[in-house]
Design a protein around this motif. Structure first.
Motif, PDB file in Angstrom:
ATOM      1  N   ARG A 298       0.839  -1.192   0.000  1.00 38.02           N
ATOM      2  CA  ARG A 298       0.000   0.000   0.000  1.00 38.02           C
ATOM      3  C   ARG A 298       0.871   1.237   0.000  1.00 38.02           C
ATOM      4  O   ARG A 298       2.028   1.199   0.432  1.00 38.02           O
ATOM      5  CB  ARG A 298      -0.941   0.017   1.199  1.00 38.02           C
ATOM      6  CG  ARG A 298      -0.264   0.153   2.545  1.00 38.02           C
ATOM      7  CD  ARG A 298      -1.287   0.004   3.669  1.00 38.02           C
ATOM      8  NE  ARG A 298      -0.668   0.147   4.982  1.00 38.02           N
ATOM      9  CZ  ARG A 298      -1.325  -0.063   6.130  1.00 38.02           C
ATOM     10  NH1 ARG A 298      -2.609  -0.431   6.124  1.00 38.02           N
ATOM     11  NH2 ARG A 298      -0.696   0.099   7.282  1.00 38.02           N
TER      12      ARG A 298
ATOM     13  N   VAL B 188      -3.626   3.664  -1.316  1.00 36.45           N
ATOM     14  CA  VAL B 188      -3.858   2.877  -2.523  1.00 36.45           C
ATOM     15  C   VAL B 188      -3.198   1.519  -2.296  1.00 36.45           C
ATOM     16  O   VAL B 188      -2.014   1.455  -1.931  1.00 36.45           O
ATOM     17  CB  VAL B 188      -3.272   3.547  -3.780  1.00 36.45           C
ATOM     18  CG1 VAL B 188      -3.465   2.653  -4.999  1.00 36.45           C
ATOM     19  CG2 VAL B 188      -3.930   4.907  -3.999  1.00 36.45           C
TER      20      VAL B 188
ATOM     21  N   TYR C 238      -1.975  -2.148  -3.668  1.00 31.71           N
ATOM     22  CA  TYR C 238      -1.498  -2.790  -4.885  1.00 31.71           C
ATOM     23  C   TYR C 238      -1.240  -4.273  -4.639  1.00 31.71           C
ATOM     24  O   TYR C 238      -0.733  -4.649  -3.579  1.00 31.71           O
ATOM     25  CB  TYR C 238      -0.172  -2.168  -5.342  1.00 31.71           C
ATOM     26  CG  TYR C 238      -0.235  -0.706  -5.680  1.00 31.71           C
ATOM     27  CD1 TYR C 238       0.003   0.267  -4.712  1.00 31.71           C
ATOM     28  CD2 TYR C 238      -0.515  -0.289  -6.976  1.00 31.71           C
ATOM     29  CE1 TYR C 238      -0.038   1.613  -5.022  1.00 31.71           C
ATOM     30  CE2 TYR C 238      -0.557   1.058  -7.299  1.00 31.71           C
ATOM     31  CZ  TYR C 238      -0.322   1.997  -6.314  1.00 31.71           C
ATOM     32  OH  TYR C 238      -0.355   3.336  -6.634  1.00 31.71           O
TER      33      TYR C 238
ATOM     34  N   GLY D 163      -3.710  -0.895  -8.660  1.00 27.45           N
ATOM     35  CA  GLY D 163      -4.029  -0.261  -7.387  1.00 27.45           C
ATOM     36  C   GLY D 163      -5.514  -0.003  -7.217  1.00 27.45           C
ATOM     37  O   GLY D 163      -6.228   0.277  -8.176  1.00 27.45           O
ATOM     38  N   THR D 164      -5.958  -0.097  -5.977  1.00 26.68           N
ATOM     39  CA  THR D 164      -7.345   0.217  -5.632  1.00 26.68           C
ATOM     40  C   THR D 164      -7.323   1.063  -4.353  1.00 26.68           C
ATOM     41  O   THR D 164      -6.599   0.747  -3.409  1.00 26.68           O
ATOM     42  CB  THR D 164      -8.184  -1.066  -5.465  1.00 26.68           C
ATOM     43  OG1 THR D 164      -9.551  -0.725  -5.231  1.00 26.68           O
ATOM     44  CG2 THR D 164      -7.676  -1.969  -4.349  1.00 26.68           C
ATOM     45  N   LEU D 165      -8.087   2.136  -4.337  1.00 31.77           N
ATOM     46  CA  LEU D 165      -8.040   3.099  -3.237  1.00 31.77           C
ATOM     47  C   LEU D 165      -8.934   2.671  -2.087  1.00 31.77           C
ATOM     48  O   LEU D 165     -10.119   2.391  -2.278  1.00 31.77           O
ATOM     49  CB  LEU D 165      -8.462   4.480  -3.739  1.00 31.77           C
ATOM     50  CG  LEU D 165      -8.558   5.590  -2.698  1.00 31.77           C
ATOM     51  CD1 LEU D 165      -7.195   5.859  -2.060  1.00 31.77           C
ATOM     52  CD2 LEU D 165      -9.119   6.870  -3.325  1.00 31.77           C
TER      53      LEU D 165
END
Length: 123
Positions: free
Chosen positions: A37, A92, A94, A116-118
């Motif tokens: 992250r 974010v 990953y 990546g995802t927030l």
């Protein structure tokens, strides 16, 4: 895109989320994988790692007891279950694959990365 992370979102402190990392190439089933992250203004940090078969798992001290990493090789997917979320978990997230040694916490050792995802945790 070989690794696709999803599942991020906005959650209140104390809440839970489950992230998924789907990979298109089944050869990743033979690779160790991990979650990292990156918070705003900070370096990318290791969160959790898992061996290719899922039997060995590694966690950063900051998430031990709250996060659980797992994988389902039949579905070509790795997961990160996050419980008791804190504002400090905002970042974010990953997914990454194929380090030279499982459980590696060094980002530069991973050859493949998702986009990546927030995750945003509100206090």
């Amino acid at each position: 895109v070989q690794l696709q992370a999803s599942g991020g979102g906005l959650v209140q402190a104390g809440g839970s989320l489950r992230l998924s990392c789907e990979y298109s190439d089944p050869n990743f089933n033979s690779n160790a994988m991990a979650w990292f992250r990156q918070a705003p203004g900070k370096e990318k940090e290791f969160v959790a790692g898992i061996s290719w078969a899922g039997f060995s798992k590694y966690y950063a001290e900051s998430v031990k007891g709250r996060f659980t990493i797992s994988r389902d090789n039949d579905k070509n997917t790795m997961y990160l279950r996050m419980n008791s979320l804190k504002s400090a978990d905002t970042a974010v997230y990953y997914c990454a694959a194929d380090p030279p040694r499982e459980g590696s916490s060094e980002p530069h050792e991973y050859d493949y990365w998702g986009q990546g995802t927030l995750v945003t945790v509100s206090s």
